[in-house]
Design a protein around this motif. Structure first.
Motif, PDB file in Angstrom:
ATOM      1  N   VAL A   1       1.078  -1.200   0.170  1.00 18.87           N
ATOM      2  CA  VAL A   1       0.007  -0.235   0.083  1.00 18.87           C
ATOM      3  C   VAL A   1       0.935   1.188   0.025  1.00 18.87           C
ATOM      4  O   VAL A   1       0.345   1.929  -1.150  1.00 18.87           O
ATOM      5  CB  VAL A   1      -1.006   0.255   0.755  1.00 18.87           C
ATOM      6  CG1 VAL A   1      -1.819   1.635   1.285  1.00 18.87           C
ATOM      7  CG2 VAL A   1      -1.880  -1.226   1.111  1.00 18.87           C
ATOM      8  N   LEU A   2       2.053   1.318   0.455  1.00 14.66           N
ATOM      9  CA  LEU A   2       2.827   2.557   1.149  1.00 14.66           C
ATOM     10  C   LEU A   2       3.154   2.423  -0.424  1.00 14.66           C
ATOM     11  O   LEU A   2       3.416   3.700  -0.803  1.00 14.66           O
ATOM     12  CB  LEU A   2       3.923   2.202   1.946  1.00 14.66           C
ATOM     13  CG  LEU A   2       3.123   2.165   3.306  1.00 14.66           C
ATOM     14  CD1 LEU A   2       4.422   2.104   4.287  1.00 14.66           C
ATOM     15  CD2 LEU A   2       2.815   3.590   3.781  1.00 14.66           C
TER      16      LEU A   2
ATOM     17  N   GLY B   1     -12.351   0.412   6.341  1.00 13.35           N
ATOM     18  CA  GLY B   1     -11.438   0.392   5.640  1.00 13.35           C
ATOM     19  C   GLY B   1      -9.912   1.304   6.312  1.00 13.35           C
ATOM     20  O   GLY B   1      -9.090   1.741   6.025  1.00 13.35           O
ATOM     21  N   VAL B   2     -10.244   2.393   6.992  1.00 13.48           N
ATOM     22  CA  VAL B   2     -10.255   3.661   7.811  1.00 13.48           C
ATOM     23  C   VAL B   2      -9.151   3.217   7.998  1.00 13.48           C
ATOM     24  O   VAL B   2      -7.838   3.893   8.926  1.00 13.48           O
ATOM     25  CB  VAL B   2     -10.441   5.045   7.482  1.00 13.48           C
ATOM     26  CG1 VAL B   2     -11.651   4.685   9.210  1.00 13.48           C
ATOM     27  CG2 VAL B   2      -9.291   6.041   7.912  1.00 13.48           C
ATOM     28  N   PHE B   3      -9.755   1.654   9.267  1.00 14.98           N
ATOM     29  CA  PHE B   3      -8.465   1.385  10.396  1.00 14.98           C
ATOM     30  C   PHE B   3      -7.245   0.862   9.540  1.00 14.98           C
ATOM     31  O   PHE B   3      -6.079   0.416  10.270  1.00 14.98           O
ATOM     32  CB  PHE B   3     -10.019   0.367  11.097  1.00 14.98           C
ATOM     33  CG  PHE B   3     -10.302   0.856  11.841  1.00 14.98           C
ATOM     34  CD1 PHE B   3     -10.125   1.068  13.036  1.00 14.98           C
ATOM     35  CD2 PHE B   3     -12.176   1.411  11.934  1.00 14.98           C
ATOM     36  CE1 PHE B   3     -10.511   1.352  13.992  1.00 14.98           C
ATOM     37  CE2 PHE B   3     -12.466   2.383  12.875  1.00 14.98           C
ATOM     38  CZ  PHE B   3     -12.817   2.026  13.554  1.00 14.98           C
ATOM     39  N   ALA B   4      -7.480  -0.060   8.235  1.00 18.39           N
ATOM     40  CA  ALA B   4      -5.925  -0.298   7.729  1.00 18.39           C
ATOM     41  C   ALA B   4      -5.229   0.678   7.091  1.00 18.39           C
ATOM     42  O   ALA B   4      -4.196   1.152   7.202  1.00 18.39           O
ATOM     43  CB  ALA B   4      -7.059  -0.892   6.371  1.00 18.39           C
TER      44      ALA B   4
ATOM     45  N   THR C   1      -0.782   2.863   8.120  1.00 22.43           N
ATOM     46  CA  THR C   1       0.041   3.190   7.292  1.00 22.43           C
ATOM     47  C   THR C   1       1.212   4.400   7.579  1.00 22.43           C
ATOM     48  O   THR C   1       2.161   4.379   7.593  1.00 22.43           O
ATOM     49  CB  THR C   1      -0.211   3.293   5.702  1.00 22.43           C
ATOM     50  OG1 THR C   1      -0.787   4.607   5.622  1.00 22.43           O
ATOM     51  CG2 THR C   1      -1.068   1.842   5.042  1.00 22.43           C
ATOM     52  N   GLY C   2       0.421   5.132   8.923  1.00 23.78           N
ATOM     53  CA  GLY C   2       0.799   6.403   9.522  1.00 23.78           C
ATOM     54  C   GLY C   2       0.614   7.503   8.387  1.00 23.78           C
ATOM     55  O   GLY C   2       0.821   8.895   8.252  1.00 23.78           O
ATOM     56  N   LEU C   3       0.118   7.329   6.910  1.00 25.49           N
ATOM     57  CA  LEU C   3      -0.131   8.594   6.593  1.00 25.49           C
ATOM     58  C   LEU C   3      -1.390   9.411   6.566  1.00 25.49           C
ATOM     59  O   LEU C   3      -1.514   9.965   6.119  1.00 25.49           O
ATOM     60  CB  LEU C   3      -1.129   7.943   4.764  1.00 25.49           C
ATOM     61  CG  LEU C   3       0.163   7.058   4.475  1.00 25.49           C
ATOM     62  CD1 LEU C   3      -0.111   5.989   2.906  1.00 25.49           C
ATOM     63  CD2 LEU C   3       1.888   8.284   3.629  1.00 25.49           C
TER      64      LEU C   3
ATOM     65  N   LEU D   1      -9.630   6.244  19.143  1.00 27.80           N
ATOM     66  CA  LEU D   1      -8.392   5.825  20.464  1.00 27.80           C
ATOM     67  C   LEU D   1      -8.099   4.846  20.030  1.00 27.80           C
ATOM     68  O   LEU D   1      -6.449   5.423  20.533  1.00 27.80           O
ATOM     69  CB  LEU D   1     -10.267   5.185  21.116  1.00 27.80           C
ATOM     70  CG  LEU D   1      -9.344   4.537  22.247  1.00 27.80           C
ATOM     71  CD1 LEU D   1      -9.214   5.996  24.022  1.00 27.80           C
ATOM     72  CD2 LEU D   1     -10.116   3.193  23.023  1.00 27.80           C
ATOM     73  N   ARG D   2      -8.002   4.096  18.845  1.00 29.49           N
ATOM     74  CA  ARG D   2      -6.999   3.251  18.438  1.00 29.49           C
ATOM     75  C   ARG D   2      -5.213   4.565  17.954  1.00 29.49           C
ATOM     76  O   ARG D   2      -4.565   4.120  18.011  1.00 29.49           O
ATOM     77  CB  ARG D   2      -6.669   2.652  17.912  1.00 29.49           C
ATOM     78  CG  ARG D   2      -8.090   1.787  18.502  1.00 29.49           C
ATOM     79  CD  ARG D   2      -8.154   0.593  17.507  1.00 29.49           C
ATOM     80  NE  ARG D   2      -6.909   0.010  17.243  1.00 29.49           N
ATOM     81  CZ  ARG D   2      -6.987  -1.111  16.000  1.00 29.49           C
ATOM     82  NH1 ARG D   2      -7.909  -0.547  15.371  1.00 29.49           N
ATOM     83  NH2 ARG D   2      -5.775  -1.363  14.822  1.00 29.49           N
ATOM     84  N   PHE D   3      -6.035   5.428  16.519  1.00 25.84           N
ATOM     85  CA  PHE D   3      -5.320   6.273  16.661  1.00 25.84           C
ATOM     86  C   PHE D   3      -5.159   7.978  16.846  1.00 25.84           C
ATOM     87  O   PHE D   3      -5.665   9.083  15.930  1.00 25.84           O
ATOM     88  CB  PHE D   3      -5.725   6.208  14.491  1.00 25.84           C
ATOM     89  CG  PHE D   3      -5.672   4.864  15.170  1.00 25.84           C
ATOM     90  CD1 PHE D   3      -3.951   4.011  14.025  1.00 25.84           C
ATOM     91  CD2 PHE D   3      -6.602   4.045  14.557  1.00 25.84           C
ATOM     92  CE1 PHE D   3      -3.936   2.878  13.743  1.00 25.84           C
ATOM     93  CE2 PHE D   3      -6.420   2.696  13.359  1.00 25.84           C
ATOM     94  CZ  PHE D   3      -4.896   2.051  13.889  1.00 25.84           C
ATOM     95  N   PRO D   4      -5.199   8.516  18.246  1.00 26.09           N
ATOM     96  CA  PRO D   4      -4.830   9.734  18.415  1.00 26.09           C
ATOM     97  C   PRO D   4      -4.047  10.772  17.775  1.00 26.09           C
ATOM     98  O   PRO D   4      -4.039  11.811  17.841  1.00 26.09           O
ATOM     99  CB  PRO D   4      -4.110   9.373  20.223  1.00 26.09           C
ATOM    100  CG  PRO D   4      -3.173   7.946  20.152  1.00 26.09           C
ATOM    101  CD  PRO D   4      -4.231   7.639  19.013  1.00 26.09           C
ATOM    102  N   GLU D   5      -3.502   9.978  16.768  1.00 24.56           N
ATOM    103  CA  GLU D   5      -2.623  11.293  15.525  1.00 24.56           C
ATOM    104  C   GLU D   5      -3.735  11.515  14.778  1.00 24.56           C
ATOM    105  O   GLU D   5      -3.104  12.740  13.627  1.00 24.56           O
ATOM    106  CB  GLU D   5      -1.691   9.954  14.852  1.00 24.56           C
ATOM    107  CG  GLU D   5       0.135   9.646  16.053  1.00 24.56           C
ATOM    108  CD  GLU D   5      -1.057   8.376  16.655  1.00 24.56           C
ATOM    109  OE1 GLU D   5      -1.997   7.817  16.105  1.00 24.56           O
ATOM    110  OE2 GLU D   5      -0.004   7.377  17.185  1.00 24.56           O
ATOM    111  N   LEU D   6      -4.664  11.175  14.458  1.00 29.63           N
ATOM    112  CA  LEU D   6      -6.063  11.825  13.317  1.00 29.63           C
ATOM    113  C   LEU D   6      -6.764  12.035  14.152  1.00 29.63           C
ATOM    114  O   LEU D   6      -6.939  12.568  15.247  1.00 29.63           O
ATOM    115  CB  LEU D   6      -6.367  10.165  12.704  1.00 29.63           C
ATOM    116  CG  LEU D   6      -6.260   9.362  11.922  1.00 29.63           C
ATOM    117  CD1 LEU D   6      -4.858   8.888  12.664  1.00 29.63           C
ATOM    118  CD2 LEU D   6      -7.411   8.453  11.835  1.00 29.63           C
TER     119      LEU D   6
END
Length: 338
Positions: free
Chosen positions: A99-100, A115-118, A122-124, A142-147
């Motif tokens: 994907v990257l 699908g956003v959980f996938a 990737t960090g993108l 909760l799982r992706f606080p960077e988002l």
């Protein structure tokens, strides 16, 4: 050369499936990008791939046979992840790198619903807005606080990465991408064949289940519906309809009108009206030879100067450049070119 005469190779869309795969989410992408329709030019080539080719279990109780592996992503112009179950399933190193690598090669990455959980793995999406089904938004945050999770919209498009809300919002996002790729008229043709609006109003707040104490009786709710007003306005875009006119039509105050628009469509009356005028202008620019001044008058924007300003604000381009990019006929509706 018009868009209809464009002989460039089709845009390659590859859907990456993962067991158990939701067939509806995959169907959203397949219906928009992979279905051939009479009288609609073929603009996309659609492929499905999986990490391990072969039978892929679905959530509907049957297996589907996928022949392509991850190597298909290397040739993709757009990669779609149509759901990801279970939500906490980690990306394998092979999938993550594929994907990257597709993204590094210039492919657009698109998620539908979960699908956003996938894609988030990737960090993108770090530091960017993203959306998903309203019921899964809290878990995503909760799982992706960077988002920056926005549960109130149907989709978010950053250009290189795009995310959609619940399953049906995947159709909204896919049609939005078609509009960006090939213009509003082409997207409208696909939507007409699908018997759905080319652009759905509002965000997903209108679909989220209300708390028990907030639920309202359906009869008053129907009386409060904006649908008759929206139809009335759509038939009068060439007229100088104002927000005050809209409020008077419903026999409510401007404040009440604004509240109903916020509740039902997630936007303001003025922004909705401007959006409809711009959409109408896009179609006229694509399908007729009307001068820009005449287009502006027909959609209620009064002058070419105003149309150019609104176009620049909304689409970051000019009416003339838009027409050159998305022209769909040779002579329009038999109307004279300026």
């Amino acid at each position: 050369m018009t868009v209809e005469d464009d002989d460039s190779p089709p845009h390659r869309v590859v859907a990456l499936v993962h067991a158990p795969q939701g067939p509806f989410e995959l169907g959203c992408a397949a219906e928009v990008f992979g279905t051939r329709r009479p009288g609609v030019p073929v603009r996309y080539e659609f492929t499905v791939c999986a990490e391990t080719p072969g039978p892929v279990r679905t959530t509907a109780g049957y297996d589907m046979l996928v022949s392509a592996g991850l190597s298909a992503l290397a040739a993709a112009d757009t990669v779609v992840v149509p759901g990801w179950i279970p939500l906490d399933e980690p990306l394998s190193p092979a999938v993550r790198e594929a994907v990257l690598a597709a993204h590094r090669n210039g492919a657009r990455l698109v998620s539908i619903c979960s699908g956003v959980f996938a894609l988030a793995q990737t960090g993108l999406l770090d530091g960017r807005r993203a959306t998903t089904h309203w019921a899964r938004a809290a878990e995503l945050a909760l799982r992706f606080p960077e988002l920056e999770v926005d549960a109130g919209v149907l989709y978010i498009d950053h250009g290189d990465v795009a995310t959609s809300a619940g399953a049906a919002a995947g159709v909204d996002l896919c049609l939005h991408l078609v509009r960006n790729d090939h213009g509003a008229a082409h997207a409208a043709r696909i939507a007409r064949h699908m018997v759905m609006p080319p652009h759905r109003e509002g965000g997903q707040a209108q679909y989220a289940a209300p708390a028990a104490q907030d639920r309202i009786d359906p009869a008053p709710a129907m009386e409060r519906s904006l649908a008759p007003l929206l139809e009335w306005v759509a038939e009068r875009l060439s007229e100088p309809v104002t927000v005050e006119d809209m409020a008077e039509r419903l026999r409510v105050s401007a404040r009440t009108l604004a509240r109903r628009f916020a509740e039902q469509l997630g936007t303001s009356p003025g922004q909705w009206l401007l959006g409809r005028r711009i959409t109408a202008a896009r179609t006229l620019l694509e399908e007729t030879d009307l001068p820009v001044e005449a287009v502006a008058v027909r959609v209620g924007l009064s002058s070419a100067t105003n149309l150019r300003r609104r176009f620049q604000q909304a689409l970051h381009t000019t009416p003339a450049a838009y027409r050159r990019a998305f022209r769909t006929t040779g002579k329009g509706s038999g109307e004279r070119k300026s």
